[in-house]
Design a protein around this motif. Sequence first.
Motif: not given
Length: 133
Positions: A58-71
């Motif tokens: 919705x925000x960036x118009x991209x398809x992504x792969x979600x990985x592990x947590x950071x921080x």
Amino acid sequence: MDTKALREVAAAAIISDGRLLLAQRVGPPELAGMWELPGGKIEPGETPAQGLRRELREELGVDTVIGGRIGVDVPLPDGMVLRAYRVSLRDGTPTALEHSAVRWVAAPELAAADLVPNDRAWLADLVATLNAG
Ligand code: 523
């Protein structure tokens, strides 16, 4: 007593070619103009990964792969918690559809960026990740 699970806001550390994507908020007024890791509220019935993928479409118009947590977990008002995830791009070029701008930063620009206060909690982890990459 409130027995509901903490409502999560998920944010994306999108890293590509040793740089991190920052997005510039349009509001609320106290955050407008500051830079954040893009993301948003996970809806009931969504996993964090599903919700974050939806937000990034919705925000960036991209398809992504979600990985592990950071921080660390960052507590928010109203029983919400903010969490960051490592994310890679699968398709598309990030475009500011709901932000005023996006930009890619390497470690030195990230350290100097005007980040929203909550996201500063992740600065050291993000810089270390960029420097390791
Ligand atoms: N943060 C924040 N950092 C950050 C994000 C994605 C969100 O501090 N990287 C905060 C800002 C708000 C809350 O988390 O207090 C919700 O984020 P928001 O407004 O981006 O979530 P949306 O897009 O789901 O919000 P609405 O569409 O307005 O419901």
